[in-house]
Write a protein that holds these residues in place. Structure first.
Motif, mmCIF file in Angstrom:
data_model
loop_
_atom_site.group_PDB
_atom_site.id
_atom_site.type_symbol
_atom_site.label_atom_id
_atom_site.label_comp_id
_atom_site.label_asym_id
_atom_site.label_seq_id
_atom_site.Cartn_x
_atom_site.Cartn_y
_atom_site.Cartn_z
ATOM 1 N N PRO A 164 -7.404 13.115 -10.209
ATOM 2 C CA PRO A 164 -6.223 12.770 -9.411
ATOM 3 C C PRO A 164 -5.532 11.501 -9.904
ATOM 4 N N VAL A 165 -4.219 11.445 -9.674
ATOM 5 C CA VAL A 165 -3.410 10.299 -10.063
ATOM 6 C C VAL A 165 -3.329 9.326 -8.893
ATOM 7 N N THR A 166 -3.553 8.040 -9.177
ATOM 8 C CA THR A 166 -3.425 6.993 -8.175
ATOM 9 C C THR A 166 -2.284 6.058 -8.567
ATOM 10 N N VAL A 167 -1.350 5.823 -7.658
ATOM 11 C CA VAL A 167 -0.202 4.958 -7.932
ATOM 12 C C VAL A 167 -0.597 3.506 -7.722
ATOM 13 N N VAL A 168 -0.290 2.656 -8.719
ATOM 14 C CA VAL A 168 -0.555 1.221 -8.619
ATOM 15 C C VAL A 168 0.708 0.456 -9.018
ATOM 16 N N GLY A 169 0.751 -0.821 -8.629
ATOM 17 C CA GLY A 169 1.874 -1.675 -8.995
ATOM 18 C C GLY A 169 2.981 -1.651 -7.952
ATOM 19 N N GLU A 170 3.905 -2.604 -8.095
ATOM 20 C CA GLU A 170 5.051 -2.706 -7.196
ATOM 21 C C GLU A 170 6.324 -2.460 -7.989
ATOM 22 N N SER A 171 7.112 -1.515 -7.547
ATOM 23 C CA SER A 171 8.328 -1.123 -8.248
ATOM 24 C C SER A 171 9.551 -1.789 -7.638
ATOM 25 N N GLN A 172 10.433 -2.333 -8.501
ATOM 26 C CA GLN A 172 11.694 -2.888 -8.032
ATOM 27 C C GLN A 172 12.506 -1.795 -7.341
ATOM 28 N N GLY A 173 12.428 -0.588 -7.885
ATOM 29 C CA GLY A 173 13.159 0.514 -7.276
ATOM 30 C C GLY A 173 12.696 0.806 -5.865
ATOM 31 N N ILE A 174 11.399 0.673 -5.602
ATOM 32 C CA ILE A 174 10.871 0.884 -4.250
ATOM 33 C C ILE A 174 11.356 -0.230 -3.329
ATOM 34 N N ARG A 175 11.357 -1.460 -3.825
ATOM 35 C CA ARG A 175 11.818 -2.589 -3.007
ATOM 36 C C ARG A 175 13.293 -2.450 -2.652
ATOM 37 N N GLU A 176 14.043 -1.753 -3.492
ATOM 38 C CA GLU A 176 15.468 -1.564 -3.223
ATOM 39 C C GLU A 176 15.747 -0.325 -2.380
ATOM 40 N N GLY A 177 14.696 0.311 -1.896
ATOM 41 C CA GLY A 177 14.873 1.444 -0.997
ATOM 42 C C GLY A 177 14.548 2.792 -1.583
ATOM 43 N N GLY A 178 14.155 2.833 -2.844
ATOM 44 C CA GLY A 178 13.798 4.105 -3.461
ATOM 45 C C GLY A 178 12.479 4.637 -2.936
ATOM 46 N N VAL A 179 12.230 5.903 -3.205
ATOM 47 C CA VAL A 179 10.970 6.524 -2.789
ATOM 48 C C VAL A 179 10.352 7.235 -3.994
ATOM 49 N N ILE A 180 9.040 7.408 -3.943
ATOM 50 C CA ILE A 180 8.321 8.071 -5.037
ATOM 51 C C ILE A 180 8.359 9.582 -4.839
ATOM 52 N N GLU A 181 8.699 10.280 -5.892
ATOM 53 C CA GLU A 181 8.650 11.742 -5.902
ATOM 54 C C GLU A 181 7.585 12.160 -6.911
ATOM 55 N N HIS A 182 6.521 12.820 -6.423
ATOM 56 C CA HIS A 182 5.418 13.244 -7.287
ATOM 57 C C HIS A 182 5.733 14.592 -7.930
ATOM 58 N N HIS A 183 5.456 14.695 -9.213
ATOM 59 C CA HIS A 183 5.585 15.961 -9.926
ATOM 60 C C HIS A 183 4.207 16.484 -10.341
ATOM 61 N N ILE A 184 3.315 15.570 -10.707
ATOM 62 C CA ILE A 184 1.952 15.930 -11.105
ATOM 63 C C ILE A 184 0.982 15.075 -10.286
ATOM 64 N N TRP A 185 0.098 15.738 -9.582
ATOM 65 C CA TRP A 185 -0.855 15.020 -8.724
ATOM 66 C C TRP A 185 -2.203 14.797 -9.402
ATOM 67 N N ALA A 186 -2.503 15.567 -10.442
ATOM 68 C CA ALA A 186 -3.771 15.425 -11.160
ATOM 69 C C ALA A 186 -3.535 15.697 -12.634
ATOM 70 N N LEU A 187 -4.261 14.986 -13.489
ATOM 71 C CA LEU A 187 -4.109 15.116 -14.939
ATOM 72 C C LEU A 187 -5.345 15.763 -15.544
#
Length: 202
Positions: free
Chosen positions: A107-130
């Motif tokens: 499974p993929v785990t999201v880490v880090g802080e994104s400037q795009g998220i701070r500006e109101g963006g949201v994460i869209e997952h395409h692949i959940w496991a590698l």
């Protein structure tokens, strides 16, 4: 992670014997791999549940101790559960070797802080496991996807992910793992503004 699970040999095949095995609190199983004929087994349902709920999940290494003294280092290859009741119906174990690379999905785990998220963006997952290749003991519990550099509209591809040492990624390097996008509400408001020519009140 490595755990021990005891198993009994199982005779008979088909739905009848399998049902009797489950009524006895055990799960029908099969062990197979290179250099051996498939072996029909039965494992304790509660113990199997404990094995499958470790931090390693389905990629846990299982020391399968079969009655009679045989022991095999295995990985869970396939688990079948009842679609309604959720109990284990069947499980496949594949015989493996500590010195031979094997394949798994991690499974993929999201880490880090994104400037795009701070500006109101949201994460869209395409692949959940590698899909990965590694020695059994090197298979990670998760693969980190660092979103720190992503702005709104940016993508994180397989080639952008740094795999742990000794782990190979087998997915298409150009495949998009996740994106940072604008929320649907913002997109809808902008679309309405374009159509009417009037700003849409927040």
């Amino acid at each position: 992670m490595e755990v021990t699970l005891r198993a009994r040999t199982r005779s008979g095949s088909g739905k009848g014997p399998a049902r009797q095995t489950r009524l006895g609190g055990r799960v029908p199983a099969v062990l197979y791999g290179r250099g051996m004929e498939p072996v029909s087994l039965a494992v304790d349902a509660k113990q199997l549940g404990q094995v499958m709920h470790t931090t390693a999940g389905a990629n846990v290494l299982v020391n399968l101790e079969v009655e009679g003294g045989e022991s095999y280092l295995t990985m869970v290859r396939e688990v079948v559960k009842h679609p309604v009741r959720g109990h284990f119906v069947h499980v496949d174990f594949v015989n493996t070797d500590r010195d031979v690379k094997t394949h798994a999905e991690v499974p993929v785990t999201v880490v880090g802080e994104s400037q795009g998220i701070r500006e109101g963006g949201v994460i869209e997952h395409h692949i959940w496991a590698l899909k990965v290749g590694a020695l059994p003991g090197d298979i990670p519990t998760s693969i980190e996807a660092d979103i720190s550099a992503l702005q709104i509209g940016d993508h994180l591809r397989v080639s952008d992910i740094v795999a742990p040492r000794g782990v190979d990624l087998h997915d298409d390097p150009e495949a998009i793992v996740l994106s940072v996008i604008e929320p649907h509400a913002i997109k809808a408001a902008e679309a309405a503004e374009v159509e009417t020519g009037e700003p849409v009140a927040e």
